[in-house]
Design an enzyme around this catalytic site. Structure first.
Site, PDB file in Angstrom:
ATOM      1  N   ALA A 133       9.781  49.855 103.494  1.00 18.01           N
ATOM      2  CA  ALA A 133      10.485  49.178 102.393  1.00 18.01           C
ATOM      3  C   ALA A 133      10.188  47.681 102.314  1.00 18.01           C
ATOM      4  O   ALA A 133      10.287  47.068 101.251  1.00 18.01           O
ATOM      5  CB  ALA A 133      11.990  49.408 102.550  1.00 18.01           C
ATOM      6  N   THR A 169      10.016  44.442  99.004  1.00 16.56           N
ATOM      7  CA  THR A 169      11.121  43.480  98.774  1.00 16.56           C
ATOM      8  C   THR A 169      10.668  42.360  97.840  1.00 16.56           C
ATOM      9  O   THR A 169      11.444  41.855  97.056  1.00 16.56           O
ATOM     10  CB  THR A 169      11.623  42.861 100.098  1.00 16.56           C
ATOM     11  OG1 THR A 169      10.509  42.283 100.795  1.00 16.56           O
ATOM     12  CG2 THR A 169      12.313  43.915 100.961  1.00 16.56           C
ATOM     13  N   PHE A 223      16.178  48.432 103.744  1.00 19.79           N
ATOM     14  CA  PHE A 223      17.359  49.159 104.234  1.00 19.79           C
ATOM     15  C   PHE A 223      18.118  48.407 105.318  1.00 19.79           C
ATOM     16  O   PHE A 223      19.354  48.438 105.370  1.00 19.79           O
ATOM     17  CB  PHE A 223      16.927  50.540 104.769  1.00 19.79           C
ATOM     18  CG  PHE A 223      16.405  51.439 103.685  1.00 19.79           C
ATOM     19  CD1 PHE A 223      15.048  51.478 103.380  1.00 19.79           C
ATOM     20  CD2 PHE A 223      17.283  52.202 102.924  1.00 19.79           C
ATOM     21  CE1 PHE A 223      14.562  52.276 102.348  1.00 19.79           C
ATOM     22  CE2 PHE A 223      16.804  53.015 101.889  1.00 19.79           C
ATOM     23  CZ  PHE A 223      15.457  53.050 101.602  1.00 19.79           C
ATOM     24  N   GLN A 229       6.503  55.312 103.612  1.00 16.74           N
ATOM     25  CA  GLN A 229       7.878  55.834 103.700  1.00 16.74           C
ATOM     26  C   GLN A 229       8.598  55.584 102.376  1.00 16.74           C
ATOM     27  O   GLN A 229       9.709  56.043 102.179  1.00 16.74           O
ATOM     28  CB  GLN A 229       8.652  55.134 104.830  1.00 16.74           C
ATOM     29  CG  GLN A 229       8.014  55.275 106.185  1.00 16.74           C
ATOM     30  CD  GLN A 229       8.716  54.429 107.224  1.00 16.74           C
ATOM     31  OE1 GLN A 229       9.649  54.871 107.896  1.00 16.74           O
ATOM     32  NE2 GLN A 229       8.281  53.176 107.349  1.00 16.74           N
ATOM     33  N   ASP A 275       9.180  54.414  95.886  1.00 11.53           N
ATOM     34  CA  ASP A 275       9.219  53.627  94.642  1.00 11.53           C
ATOM     35  C   ASP A 275       7.962  53.754  93.783  1.00 11.53           C
ATOM     36  O   ASP A 275       7.925  53.240  92.671  1.00 11.53           O
ATOM     37  CB  ASP A 275       9.489  52.140  94.975  1.00 11.53           C
ATOM     38  CG  ASP A 275       8.464  51.556  95.963  1.00 11.53           C
ATOM     39  OD1 ASP A 275       8.844  50.675  96.762  1.00 11.53           O
ATOM     40  OD2 ASP A 275       7.295  51.975  95.953  1.00 11.53           O
ATOM     41  N   HIS A 331       8.286  60.462 102.566  1.00 11.87           N
ATOM     42  CA  HIS A 331       9.728  60.593 102.290  1.00 11.87           C
ATOM     43  C   HIS A 331       9.983  60.994 100.844  1.00 11.87           C
ATOM     44  O   HIS A 331      11.076  60.841 100.340  1.00 11.87           O
ATOM     45  CB  HIS A 331      10.475  59.288 102.628  1.00 11.87           C
ATOM     46  CG  HIS A 331      10.589  59.065 104.114  1.00 11.87           C
ATOM     47  ND1 HIS A 331      10.939  57.858 104.663  1.00 11.87           N
ATOM     48  CD2 HIS A 331      10.373  59.900 105.171  1.00 11.87           C
ATOM     49  CE1 HIS A 331      10.956  57.956 105.982  1.00 11.87           C
ATOM     50  NE2 HIS A 331      10.615  59.181 106.321  1.00 11.87           N
ATOM     51  N   CYS A 349      16.668  75.879  90.419  1.00  8.45           N
ATOM     52  CA  CYS A 349      15.453  76.446  89.780  1.00  8.45           C
ATOM     53  C   CYS A 349      14.217  75.573  89.969  1.00  8.45           C
ATOM     54  O   CYS A 349      13.133  75.921  89.516  1.00  8.45           O
ATOM     55  CB  CYS A 349      15.727  76.627  88.282  1.00  8.45           C
ATOM     56  SG  CYS A 349      15.936  75.066  87.400  1.00  8.45           S
ATOM     57  N   ASN A 398       5.099  42.257 109.471  1.00  8.43           N
ATOM     58  CA  ASN A 398       6.532  42.542 109.372  1.00  8.43           C
ATOM     59  C   ASN A 398       7.329  41.284 109.665  1.00  8.43           C
ATOM     60  O   ASN A 398       7.100  40.646 110.692  1.00  8.43           O
ATOM     61  CB  ASN A 398       6.941  43.656 110.338  1.00  8.43           C
ATOM     62  CG  ASN A 398       8.216  44.349 109.854  1.00  8.43           C
ATOM     63  OD1 ASN A 398       8.207  44.978 108.799  1.00  8.43           O
ATOM     64  ND2 ASN A 398       9.302  44.189 110.595  1.00  8.43           N
TER      65      ASN A 398
HETATM   66  N1  APR Z   1       7.210  40.887 104.263  1.00 10.93           N
HETATM   67  C1  APR Z   1       7.117  41.448 105.509  1.00 10.93           C
HETATM   68  N2  APR Z   1       8.117  42.175 106.074  1.00 10.93           N
HETATM   69  C2  APR Z   1       9.253  42.332 105.350  1.00 10.93           C
HETATM   70  C3  APR Z   1       9.423  41.782 104.068  1.00 10.93           C
HETATM   71  C4  APR Z   1       8.337  41.026 103.532  1.00 10.93           C
HETATM   72  N3  APR Z   1       8.396  40.455 102.312  1.00 10.93           N
HETATM   73  N4  APR Z   1      10.667  42.113 103.612  1.00 10.93           N
HETATM   74  C5  APR Z   1      11.244  42.853 104.603  1.00 10.93           C
HETATM   75  N5  APR Z   1      10.400  42.974 105.638  1.00 10.93           N
HETATM   76  C6  APR Z   1      10.604  43.742 106.872  1.00 10.93           C
HETATM   77  C7  APR Z   1      11.994  43.601 107.473  1.00 10.93           C
HETATM   78  O1  APR Z   1      12.017  42.560 108.411  1.00 10.93           O
HETATM   79  C8  APR Z   1      12.203  44.984 108.127  1.00 10.93           C
HETATM   80  O2  APR Z   1      11.856  44.972 109.504  1.00 10.93           O
HETATM   81  O3  APR Z   1      10.471  45.099 106.507  1.00 10.93           O
HETATM   82  C9  APR Z   1      11.242  45.922 107.386  1.00 10.93           C
HETATM   83  C10 APR Z   1      11.954  46.969 106.558  1.00 10.93           C
HETATM   84  O4  APR Z   1      12.622  47.825 107.454  1.00 10.93           O
HETATM   85  P1  APR Z   1      13.689  48.873 106.903  1.00 10.93           P
HETATM   86  O5  APR Z   1      14.599  48.212 105.947  1.00 10.93           O
HETATM   87  O6  APR Z   1      14.278  49.583 108.092  1.00 10.93           O
HETATM   88  O7  APR Z   1      12.807  49.897 106.030  1.00 10.93           O
HETATM   89  P2  APR Z   1      11.892  51.077 106.557  1.00 10.93           P
HETATM   90  O8  APR Z   1      11.320  50.768 107.899  1.00 10.93           O
HETATM   91  O9  APR Z   1      10.976  51.439 105.478  1.00 10.93           O
HETATM   92  O10 APR Z   1      12.964  52.282 106.730  1.00 10.93           O
HETATM   93  C11 APR Z   1      12.448  53.543 107.080  1.00 10.93           C
HETATM   94  O11 APR Z   1      14.644  54.490 106.784  1.00 10.93           O
HETATM   95  O12 APR Z   1      16.582  54.627 105.582  1.00 10.93           O
HETATM   96  C12 APR Z   1      15.377  55.249 105.831  1.00 10.93           C
HETATM   97  O13 APR Z   1      14.277  56.660 104.338  1.00 10.93           O
HETATM   98  C13 APR Z   1      14.555  55.321 104.572  1.00 10.93           C
HETATM   99  O14 APR Z   1      12.144  55.229 104.403  1.00 10.93           O
HETATM  100  C14 APR Z   1      13.280  54.559 104.927  1.00 10.93           C
HETATM  101  C15 APR Z   1      13.280  54.603 106.439  1.00 10.93           C
END
Ligand code: APR
Length: 255
Positions: free
Chosen positions: A28, A32, A39, A105, A108, A125, A136, A224
């Protein structure tokens, strides 16, 4: 002392040039900068909503109503979102022959809208761009779903058979799509370099993908903003925003 940004970009480009097969694994955090909440960052989706499991969704009208309130909020962000520089940079790498497979994952659809061919993207996902009837199998586009939610429907039933409708995503408690996971493991095990972009690596089995690549001998580049439990297996780490990092890397590579 971590190396300067430019030195890490140069090293990432060197690994990219030396790699035979390149993979990407995204979460995710890559979306952002497109205005879609992740999340687990402060203020993220799980700060605002409770996780509703598949079993709860199936078993309780109250849980379904709660779930659709969350989805309606996420749909608003999603329907406004545009691919950002990280998405388009990955598409440029793919076009130039520097990306063989992309495991995401995310639900979108921004990788495909950013220009990565759909057949290269493995959505482990599922997708939020459609909902499906559990009775159906009828698929309904997100725009129609959002219209019905905005029109006051608190939970959705199929217009064809009256069955229960749920987003075409994999919910907690639901089994992972076997064929897509097989493709994802093949992608990770077959690459020499894997970019891990925007994931906290908290949710298994998805979070095991970078380890599968590492075990098969690949180098890992982590992009990250915050630390992950697996930073120690990465060759290079970027905590700068994904758009800036991937845009810089794609910008250095001549097509
Ligand atoms: N650049 C780099 N990293 C970023 C940025 C950005 N602009 N914005 C956010 N992050 C990092 C955050 O620091 C965080 O560690 O992205 C990471 C997102 O982590 P999560 O919110 O946990 O998302 P994700 O890892 O995709 O979650 C996995 O959890 O809830 C379930 O199904 C849902 O697919 C999802 C899964």
């Amino acid at each position: 002392m971590t190396e300067s940004f430019e030195a890490r970009v140069r090293e990432a480009v060197r690994l990219l040039r030396a790699a035979g097969r390149v993979a990407a694994f995204t979460g995710a955090g890559i979306s952002t900068e497109s205005g879609i909440s992740d999340f687990r960052s402060p203020g993220g989706v799980w700060d605002r909503h409770r996780i509703v499991t598949y079993q709860e969704f199936i078993g309780s009208a109250e849980a379904r109503r709660e779930y659709w309130v969350m989805k309606r909020e996420l749909h608003r962000e999603l329907l406004r979102a545009e691919p950002n520089r990280a998405h388009t940079a990955l598409a440029e790498l793919e076009k130039a022959g520097w990306l063989d497979c992309l495991i995401t994952q995310n639900i979108d659809g921004l990788h495909q809208r950013g220009g990565v061919p759909p057949e290269v993207v493995i959505e482990i996902h599922g997708t939020n761009l459609e909902a499906e009837c559990l009775g159906c199998g009828l698929r309904v586009p997100i725009e129609q779903i959002q219209e019905r939610l905005d029109g006051g429907e608190a939970e959705l039933h199929c217009s064809e058979c009256g069955g229960m409708v749920k987003p075409a995503t994999v919910m907690f408690g639901q089994s992972m799509p076997e064929e897509k996971m097989r493709r994802a493991y093949d992608c990770a095990a077959g690459c020499d370099l894997l970019f891990m972009i925007g994931s906290s690596l908290q949710v298994e089995p998805a979070a095991s993908i970078p380890r599968v690549a590492r075990k098969a001998g690949a180098s890992l580049i982590f992009v990250n903003r915050t630390e992950t439990p697996w930073d120690h297996i990465a060759s290079i780490r970027f905590s700068e925003p994904a758009g800036e990092v991937m845009g810089r890397i794609a910008g250095v590579l001549e097509p």
